[in-house]
Enzyme design. Structure first.
Site, PDB file in Angstrom:
ATOM      1  N   ASP A 166       0.639  -1.106   0.131  1.00  0.00           N
ATOM      2  CA  ASP A 166      -0.010   0.507  -0.128  1.00  0.00           C
ATOM      3  C   ASP A 166       0.579   1.079   0.138  1.00  0.00           C
ATOM      4  O   ASP A 166       2.207   1.350  -0.137  1.00  0.00           O
ATOM      5  CB  ASP A 166      -0.882  -0.318   1.299  1.00  0.00           C
ATOM      6  CG  ASP A 166      -2.380   0.371   1.102  1.00  0.00           C
ATOM      7  OD1 ASP A 166      -2.041   1.146   0.196  1.00  0.00           O
ATOM      8  OD2 ASP A 166      -3.547  -0.171   1.595  1.00  0.00           O
ATOM      9  N   ASP A 200      -9.818   3.668  -4.351  1.00  0.00           N
ATOM     10  CA  ASP A 200     -10.476   2.344  -3.993  1.00  0.00           C
ATOM     11  C   ASP A 200     -12.141   2.327  -4.302  1.00  0.00           C
ATOM     12  O   ASP A 200     -12.763   3.138  -3.767  1.00  0.00           O
ATOM     13  CB  ASP A 200     -10.461   2.070  -1.754  1.00  0.00           C
ATOM     14  CG  ASP A 200      -9.339   1.678  -1.180  1.00  0.00           C
ATOM     15  OD1 ASP A 200      -8.003   1.999  -1.989  1.00  0.00           O
ATOM     16  OD2 ASP A 200      -9.507   1.588   0.371  1.00  0.00           O
TER      17      ASP A 200
HETATM   18  C1  GAL Z   1      -6.276   1.375   1.352  1.00  0.00           C
HETATM   19  C2  GAL Z   1      -6.328   0.340  -0.318  1.00  0.00           C
HETATM   20  C3  GAL Z   1      -7.216  -1.066   0.458  1.00  0.00           C
HETATM   21  C4  GAL Z   1      -7.121  -1.552   1.759  1.00  0.00           C
HETATM   22  C5  GAL Z   1      -6.811  -0.429   2.778  1.00  0.00           C
HETATM   23  C6  GAL Z   1      -6.341  -0.764   4.086  1.00  0.00           C
HETATM   24  O1  GAL Z   1      -5.415   2.087   1.197  1.00  0.00           O
HETATM   25  O2  GAL Z   1      -6.428   0.540  -1.084  1.00  0.00           O
HETATM   26  O3  GAL Z   1      -7.407  -2.108  -0.549  1.00  0.00           O
HETATM   27  O4  GAL Z   1      -5.710  -2.157   1.069  1.00  0.00           O
HETATM   28  O5  GAL Z   1      -5.884   0.744   2.601  1.00  0.00           O
HETATM   29  O6  GAL Z   1      -6.284  -0.377   4.954  1.00  0.00           O
END
Ligand code: GAL
Length: 506
Positions: free
Chosen positions: A168, A228
Site C-alpha cells: 500500500d 478504493d
Molecule cells: C487502502 C487500500 C485498500 C485496503 C486498505 C487497508 O489504501 O487501497 O485496498 O488495503 O488500504 O487499510
C-alpha cells in the site's frame, strides 16, 4: 524482456506495443529486432492476472485466523479454488509492532497459531498466501508499515512461506508526488522480495499515483490504478474526485464501478503479461448493487485483465453470486494468455430528459487464438437495442495504416453469448449446500482450472468456455442485442474461416 525478430506488418499488428517497436527497429535491415518490454514478467511471475480472495472489502480490520481458514475451506467446497481463485490474501491490520530485532510481530490474539502455521495450512488446502503491508511508516489502518524495513520484512515473509505481497501507499513520508519518488520507494521492496529467492508476486497498491502505468512493469506484477472501490454501480462520491487515471493527483476512495471502469481506456495499452492494471477487489456479494450490475462489474474487470479478487464473505455467498464469480466463459477471457486489456471503441452519454442520466459503451478485446470479445454495456436507465458493426469490432485494424483492408473485415464471425450458460440457481444452491461436488467433464457451467488451464480448455473447445451461439456477424454486417438497464452483453466472436482452416490442419 523478450527479443523477437518480426516483420514490420506484424509489429504494426501487435498494436499496443508498436510505439516501442518503431523506436527500436534496426535501420537498414529487412527484419526488425523488436524488444517487447514486459512481454514476460520482470520476475517471471504473474503472466496472467492473479485470482483469489482478499478480506478487505467485506471485513476490513475484522480478521483472524479462523476467517482465513474457513474461507479457504469454503472456496475449496464451492469450487472457487478450482475456478482459478488460488490466492488467499490477508489485508491490513494483522501486525502489532516490531520485536527487538526489528521484525514484524503478528497479532497473536487474531492469529494464535502464528502466521507460519496458518500459511502452511492454507498451502495444504491448495492455495497460495498473500500478505499486506505499506510503503510507509504505517499502513492505511495505522498498523506498522515497512518503509525502512523492507529487507527484514521480505525475509520474514519468505520464511513464513508468503507467496504474494499487496503493498500500500499510506504514510509514505512525502516520498511521492513524482514518478521517480514512487518508483524508488516501491523498488526497494521489489528488490528485497526478489533477493529472498522465494517467488513472491508483488501487487503494488499506490492507487495510480504518479502514473505507475509508465514505470511499474519493471518492478511489480500488478498496480492499482484508482482509489478504493466501494459497493456502488455509478454513484459519484466527492471522496473519489478523479474521473480520469492520467494526471489524477488525489485518487481518494469510494470510487464506483463505473468510475473505475471509465478510468481504464486511457491506460489499457499498459496492461501486459506480468503487469496488470488492478481495478481493485470485487464487490460482488456485498449487497450494494443489483444482480445485473454485479454482472457488469465482474465482466468488465475480467475483460480488462484486472486481477480478480473475490471481496466478499464467501461463507454467506448466495447462489446468484456464486454463479457470477464462477462463470468460466468470462474467467477464460481474463486468463487468456494474450494478457491484453479491452479497448473502449465508443461511449455516449444518454439524454437525461429522454432516457435518464447514464451512458452506453462498446468495448472490444482480442484474444490469443484470434477470437474477439465484444462487450455492449448499457449503463443507462432503460433497456436499449445496441448495435455493433464489423467496422467497429475491427476499428484498430482498420485504422492501423496498413495499405490493404484487414482480412477480418471480409470474414464471417459466429457470435457466442458468454452469459447464456450462466449457472442456474438450483445448481449453484446444490454446490453451496454440498450436494453437487463433482464437476461433470462436459459441464456447460463449470470448468476445473486446477486440473487443466483455461488456455487448454479453450483450445479443446470445452463447452463451459465458449458460451452459446446467438448470431453471426457478416462482412459489412451489424449485430444487434437488446441490453437491459445496467447490464452488459459479453460475446466471443469466432471467425468461421479461421475455424475451418484449423479443422483442415488437424
Ligand atoms: C487502502 C487500500 C485498500 C485496503 C486498505 C487497508 O489504501 O487501497 O485496498 O488495503 O488500504 O487499510
Amino acid at each position: 524482456m523478450v527479443a523477437l525478430t518480426i516483420g514490420a506488418t506484424a509489429a504494426l499488428l501487435l498494436g499496443q506495443a508498436s510505439a516501442y517497436h518503431q523506436e527500436r527497429r534496426q535501420v537498414g535491415s529487412e527484419k526488425h529486432t523488436v524488444v517487447i518490454p514486459g512481454a514476460s514478467s520482470y520476475n517471471g511471475l504473474n503472466l496472467i492476472p492473479q485470482m483469489g480472495w482478499n478480506n478487505w472489502n467485506a471485513f476490513h480490520c475484522d480478521v483472524n485466523e479462523s476467517l482465513l481458514l474457513t474461507t479457504a475451506q469454503d472456496m475449496v467446497d464451492y469450487g472457487l479454488r478450482d475456478s482459478g481463485y488460488n490466492y488467499i490474501v490477508l489485508d491490513d491490520c494483522w501486525a502489532v509492532g516490531r520485536n527487538e530485532s526489528g521484525y514484524l510481530v503478528a497479532d497473536d490474539y487474531k492469529f494464535p497459531s502464528g502466521m507460519k502455521s496458518i500459511i502452511t495450512k492454507i498451502h495444504a488446502l491448495g492455495f497460495k498466501f498473500g500478505m499486506y503491508s505499506s510503503a510507509g511508516v504505517l499502513t492505511c489502518g495505522r498498523y506498522p508499515g515497512s518503509l525502512g524495513y523492507e529487507k527484514k520484512d521480505a525475509d520474514l515473509w519468505a520464511e513464513w512461506g508468503v507467496d504474494y505481497l499487496k503493498y500500500d501507499n499510506c504514510f509514505n513520508q512525502g516520498q511521492s508526488g513524482t514518478p521517480k519518488l514512487s518508483f524508488d520507494r516501491y523498488k526497494v521492496m521489489s528488490d528485497a522480495l526478489n533477493q529472498t529467492g522465494k517467488e513472491i508476486v508483488y501487487a503494488m497498491c499506490n492507487w495510480g499515483n504518479d502514473d505507475p502505468y509508465d514505470w511499474a512493469y519493471r518492478i511489480a506484477n500488478s498496480g492499482r490504478m484508482s482509489g478504493d472501490i466501494y459497493d456502488s454501480f455509478n454513484r459519484p462520491d466527492d471522496r473519489c474526485p478523479c474521473t480520469e487515471a492520467a494526471g489524477c493527483a488525489w485518487p481518494g476512495f469510494h470510487c464506483s464501478v463505473m468510475n473505475i471502469l471509465n478510468k481504464m481506456p486511457a491506460i489499457t495499452s499498459r496492461t501486459m503479461s506480468g503487469y496488470f492494471n488492478d481495478m481493485d477487489m470485487l464487490e460482488v456479494g456485498n449487497g450494494g448493487q443489483s444482480d445485473s450490475e454485479y454482472v457488469v462489474h465482474f465482466s468488465m474487470w475480467a475483460i480488462n485483465s484486472s486481477p480478480l479478487l473475490i471481496g466478499t464473505n464467501v461463507g454467506t455467498l448466495s447462489p446468484a453470486n456464486l454463479a457470477i464469480y464462477s462463470n468460466p466463459a468470462i474467467i477464460a477471457i481474463n486468463q487468456d494468455t494474450s494478457a491484453s486489456a479491452a479497448k473502449r471503441v465508443w461511449r455516449y452519454t444518454t439524454d437525461p430528459d429522454e432516457t435518464g442520466e447514464g451512458e452506453i459503451s462498446l468495448w472490444t478485446r482480442s484474444l490469443s487464438n484470434g477470437d474477439r470479445i465484444v462487450a455492449l454495456l448499457n449503463a443507462a436507465n432503460i433497456t436499449m437495442n445496441m448495435n455493433v458493426t464489423i467496422n467497429e469490432v475491427f476499428f484498430d485494424e482498420r485504422t492501423a495504416g496498413a495499405y490493404r483492408a484487414p482480412p477480418e473485415l471480409s470474414q464471417t464471425w459466429d457470435i457466442y453469448d458468454l452469459w447464456a450458460n450462466r449457472m442456474g440457481e438450483a445448481e449453484a444452491a446444490a454446490i453451496l449446500n454440498g450436494t453437487s461436488v463433482e464437476i461433470p467433464a462436459n459441464s456447460t457451467t463449470r470448468f476445473n482450472a486446477t486440473a487443466s488451464t483455461y488456455a487448454k480448455g479453450v483450445e479443446s473447445a470445452h463447452p463451459a468456455l465458449i458460451g452459446s451461439r446467438v448470431g453471426t456477424l457478416q462482412p459489412s454486417g451489424t449485430f444487434t442485442a437488446e441490453i437491459a438497464r445496467h447490464s452488459v452483453g459479453v460475446y466471443r466472436l469466432r471467425s468461421r474461416e479461421a475455424a475451418m482452416r484449423k479443422r483442415d490442419e488437424l
